[in-house]
Design an enzyme around this catalytic site. Structure first.
Site, PDB file in Angstrom:
ATOM      1  N   LYS A  13       0.829  -1.216   0.000  1.00  9.12           N
ATOM      2  CA  LYS A  13       0.000   0.000   0.000  1.00  9.12           C
ATOM      3  C   LYS A  13       0.860   1.261   0.000  1.00  9.12           C
ATOM      4  CE  LYS A  13      -2.184  -0.887   3.877  1.00  9.12           C
ATOM      5  NZ  LYS A  13      -1.493  -2.126   4.264  1.00  9.12           N
ATOM      6  N   ARG A  85      -8.583   1.341   9.831  1.00  8.07           N
ATOM      7  CA  ARG A  85      -8.089   0.003  10.138  1.00  8.07           C
ATOM      8  C   ARG A  85      -9.030  -0.740  11.072  1.00  8.07           C
ATOM      9  NH1 ARG A  85      -2.196   0.711   9.270  1.00  8.07           N
ATOM     10  NH2 ARG A  85      -1.089  -1.221   9.678  1.00  8.07           N
ATOM     11  N   ARG A 124      11.780  -6.680   4.167  1.00  3.73           N
ATOM     12  CA  ARG A 124      11.479  -5.268   3.958  1.00  3.73           C
ATOM     13  C   ARG A 124      12.369  -4.367   4.813  1.00  3.73           C
ATOM     14  NH1 ARG A 124       5.399  -2.826   4.256  1.00  3.73           N
ATOM     15  NH2 ARG A 124       5.574  -2.957   6.513  1.00  3.73           N
ATOM     16  N   ARG A 157      12.180  -2.053  10.169  1.00  2.00           N
ATOM     17  CA  ARG A 157      11.273  -1.558  11.207  1.00  2.00           C
ATOM     18  C   ARG A 157      11.138  -2.598  12.319  1.00  2.00           C
ATOM     19  NH1 ARG A 157       6.050   0.157   7.675  1.00  2.00           N
ATOM     20  NH2 ARG A 157       5.074  -0.847   9.466  1.00  2.00           N
ATOM     21  N   ARG A 168       0.802  -8.709  13.788  1.00  3.96           N
ATOM     22  CA  ARG A 168       0.138  -7.772  12.859  1.00  3.96           C
ATOM     23  C   ARG A 168      -0.831  -8.514  11.946  1.00  3.96           C
ATOM     24  NH1 ARG A 168       4.856  -4.922  10.067  1.00  3.96           N
ATOM     25  NH2 ARG A 168       3.341  -3.583   9.076  1.00  3.96           N
TER      26      ARG A 168
HETATM   27  P1  AMP Z   1       1.704   0.769   8.889  1.00  8.96           P
HETATM   28  O1  AMP Z   1       2.921   1.506   8.493  1.00  8.96           O
HETATM   29  O2  AMP Z   1       0.460   1.265   8.199  1.00  8.96           O
HETATM   30  O3  AMP Z   1       1.861  -0.729   8.766  1.00  8.96           O
HETATM   31  O4  AMP Z   1       1.465   1.067  10.451  1.00  8.96           O
HETATM   32  C1  AMP Z   1       2.440   0.734  11.423  1.00  8.96           C
HETATM   33  C2  AMP Z   1       1.798   0.654  12.801  1.00  8.96           C
HETATM   34  O5  AMP Z   1       1.228   1.927  13.160  1.00  8.96           O
HETATM   35  C3  AMP Z   1       0.629  -0.324  12.938  1.00  8.96           C
HETATM   36  O6  AMP Z   1       1.070  -1.657  13.143  1.00  8.96           O
HETATM   37  C4  AMP Z   1      -0.093   0.258  14.152  1.00  8.96           C
HETATM   38  O7  AMP Z   1       0.619  -0.023  15.348  1.00  8.96           O
HETATM   39  C5  AMP Z   1       0.025   1.763  13.918  1.00  8.96           C
HETATM   40  N1  AMP Z   1      -1.108   2.262  13.095  1.00  8.96           N
HETATM   41  C6  AMP Z   1      -1.024   2.758  11.818  1.00  8.96           C
HETATM   42  N2  AMP Z   1      -2.228   3.114  11.359  1.00  8.96           N
HETATM   43  C7  AMP Z   1      -3.105   2.837  12.368  1.00  8.96           C
HETATM   44  C8  AMP Z   1      -4.527   2.953  12.485  1.00  8.96           C
HETATM   45  N3  AMP Z   1      -5.275   3.429  11.482  1.00  8.96           N
HETATM   46  N4  AMP Z   1      -5.102   2.567  13.658  1.00  8.96           N
HETATM   47  C9  AMP Z   1      -4.354   2.105  14.689  1.00  8.96           C
HETATM   48  N5  AMP Z   1      -3.017   1.954  14.630  1.00  8.96           N
HETATM   49  C10 AMP Z   1      -2.392   2.309  13.478  1.00  8.96           C
END
Ligand code: AMP
Length: 213
Positions: A13, A85, A124, A157, A168
């Site tokens: 994404k 989410r 990654r 990360r 996750r």
């Molecule tokens: P991402 O980079 O989108 O995979 O997000 C990394 C982490 O940020 C996730 O595993 C959550 O801990 C937090 N996070 C990102 N977006 C959200 C969201 N919309 N709601 C809750 N936690 C979020």
């Protein structure tokens, strides 16, 4: 235009949203990138966020909604990546956009099978500064650990490490997959199989949103 990109962690994404934002001028809103910037800045939100993120848990809905609210009404259009989410977040997004009379134009679901996701996440890496994603197997930076784009440090990360990745995936199934059903019940989700190369996925995505780029 307002576009929501849905898909499990590792579906690509972020990569696709970045490209689409470059080609269309739409504002890329990634809640994950926003939170990583807060963590890097050592802000109060960043300190709280890090605890959840390192474990692969979601932050509370109210925190995320408050963080993203002010960015939604962007006249250049928004490309949402990583939000909503949960169903609560999706309902809140609907309410905000309805109030602003700016409905969602397109919802795109990027699907990739689980084995491929785990493989992608375990290779990654990302630039700490500009968030450019890398794949350490197929698309590594030219100089190890250094971002080709900005010279920043390329890292894995904490939430791409094996224990967090498994959590996750579980969190995605439990809390985020229902968001797809929420939108599907309204019948307006474009499906993309996102297992191909980044170029071919981008082609499909562009067609799905009708940008033709
Ligand atoms: P991402 O980079 O989108 O995979 O997000 C990394 C982490 O940020 C996730 O595993 C959550 O801990 C937090 N996070 C990102 N977006 C959200 C969201 N919309 N709601 C809750 N936690 C979020």
């Amino acid at each position: 235009m307002r576009i929501v990109l849905l898909g499990p962690p590792g579906a690509g994404k972020g990569t696709q949203a970045r490209r689409l934002s470059e080609s269309t001028g739409m504002n890329h809103l990634s809640t994950g990138d926003m939170l990583r910037a807060e963590v890097a800045a050592g802000s109060e939100l960043g300190l709280v966020a890090k605890g959840y993120m390192d474990k692969g848990e979601l932050l509370p809905d109210s925190t995320i909604i408050a963080m993203i609210q002010q960015h939604l009404a962007n006249p250049a259009g928004v490309l949402l990546d990583g939000f909503p989410r949960t169903v609560v977040q999706a309902e809140s997004l609907d309410e905000s956009l309805e109030t602003a009379n700016q409905p969602i134009d397109k919802i795109v679901h990027m699907s990739v099978d689980v084995d491929e996701l785990v493989k992608r996440l375990s290779s990654r890496a990302i630039c700490k500064d500009c968030q450019t994603p890398y794949n350490l197997v197929s698309d590594a930076p030219s100089k190890e650990g250094v971002c080709d784009k900005c010279g920043g440090e390329v890292i894995v990360r904490d939430d791409d490490k094996p224990e967090a990745v498994l959590n996750r995936m579980k969190v995605y199934e439990e809390l985020t997959a229902p968001v797809l059903d929420y939108y599907k019940s309204r019948g307006d989700v474009a499906e993309i199989i996102a297992t191909g190369s980044p170029d071919s996925v981008f082609e499909e995505l562009s067609q799905a949103i009708g940008s033709g780029k």
